[in-house]
Design a protein around this motif. Structure first.
Motif, PDB file in Angstrom:
ATOM      1  N   MET A   1       0.846  -1.165   0.000  1.00  0.00           N
ATOM      2  CA  MET A   1       0.000   0.000   0.000  1.00  0.00           C
ATOM      3  C   MET A   1       0.899   1.238   0.000  1.00  0.00           C
ATOM      4  SD  MET A   1      -2.760   1.292   2.876  1.00  0.00           S
ATOM      5  CE  MET A   1      -4.072   0.200   2.385  1.00  0.00           C
ATOM      6  N   ILE A   2       0.516   2.222  -0.792  1.00  0.00           N
ATOM      7  CA  ILE A   2       1.240   3.483  -0.858  1.00  0.00           C
ATOM      8  C   ILE A   2       0.624   4.450   0.160  1.00  0.00           C
ATOM      9  CG2 ILE A   2       1.978   5.423  -2.293  1.00  0.00           C
ATOM     10  CD1 ILE A   2       3.117   2.709  -3.202  1.00  0.00           C
ATOM     11  N   VAL A   3       1.453   4.956   1.058  1.00  0.00           N
ATOM     12  CA  VAL A   3       1.016   5.857   2.119  1.00  0.00           C
ATOM     13  C   VAL A   3       1.744   7.188   1.952  1.00  0.00           C
ATOM     14  CG1 VAL A   3       0.941   6.230   4.616  1.00  0.00           C
ATOM     15  CG2 VAL A   3       0.652   3.918   3.692  1.00  0.00           C
ATOM     16  N   ARG A   4       0.993   8.269   2.029  1.00  0.00           N
ATOM     17  CA  ARG A   4       1.590   9.607   2.000  1.00  0.00           C
ATOM     18  C   ARG A   4       1.473  10.215   3.390  1.00  0.00           C
ATOM     19  NH1 ARG A   4       3.237  13.234  -1.329  1.00  0.00           N
ATOM     20  NH2 ARG A   4       2.447  12.207  -3.182  1.00  0.00           N
ATOM     21  N   ILE A   5       2.604  10.733   3.874  1.00  0.00           N
ATOM     22  CA  ILE A   5       2.584  11.566   5.069  1.00  0.00           C
ATOM     23  C   ILE A   5       2.642  12.987   4.553  1.00  0.00           C
ATOM     24  CG2 ILE A   5       3.759  12.232   7.189  1.00  0.00           C
ATOM     25  CD1 ILE A   5       4.893   9.370   7.335  1.00  0.00           C
ATOM     26  N   MET A   6       1.631  13.753   4.862  1.00  0.00           N
ATOM     27  CA  MET A   6       1.526  15.111   4.324  1.00  0.00           C
ATOM     28  C   MET A   6       2.790  15.913   4.648  1.00  0.00           C
ATOM     29  SD  MET A   6      -2.501  15.836   5.039  1.00  0.00           S
ATOM     30  CE  MET A   6      -2.516  17.426   4.273  1.00  0.00           C
ATOM     31  N   GLY A   7       3.340  16.552   3.626  1.00  0.00           N
ATOM     32  CA  GLY A   7       4.521  17.375   3.786  1.00  0.00           C
ATOM     33  C   GLY A   7       5.830  16.609   3.786  1.00  0.00           C
ATOM     34  N   GLU A   8       5.776  15.274   3.689  1.00  0.00           N
ATOM     35  CA  GLU A   8       7.004  14.469   3.730  1.00  0.00           C
ATOM     36  C   GLU A   8       7.236  13.656   2.469  1.00  0.00           C
ATOM     37  OE1 GLU A   8       7.809  12.118   7.204  1.00  0.00           O
ATOM     38  OE2 GLU A   8       6.724  13.540   8.455  1.00  0.00           O
TER      39      GLU A   8
END
Length: 95
Positions: A1-8
């Motif tokens: 699963m592709i996870v985005r941490i906002m701003g990172e």
């Protein structure tokens, strides 16, 4: 699963990290309870632990990668209200 941490940026995590008994889901449940109870200190601690676990277990994708994120997590400095707006009935992590 592709996870985005906002701003990172984005990280790829195996689906096994999102089972009902996984560390990530336990932290997500704690975060939800702290938010519902207005526990700002607990919220900060648990959000930091959740993001640290994602960073530790995930494999960073290249910065120029444009893969769609299946899960978006707030930045570590997000406010309780900002995170509350991102929540579903299950918390930040579905399931």
């Amino acid at each position: 699963m592709i996870v985005r941490i906002m701003g990172e940026g984005q990280l790829e995590l195996a689906d096994s990290h999102f089972t009902e008994l996984s560390e990530l889901n336990k932290l997500d449940d704690e975060l939800l309870a702290e938010m519902e109870g207005g526990d700002e200190a607990g919220f900060r601690r648990t959000l930091g632990a959740l993001l640290a676990a994602v960073r530790r277990e995930g494999k960073p994708l290249p910065e120029d990668s444009l893969q769609p994120s299946e899960l978006i997590l707030p930045a570590e400095d997000a406010t309780l209200d900002e995170v509350r707006d991102m929540l579903s009935d299950d918390g930040l992590i579905p399931g």
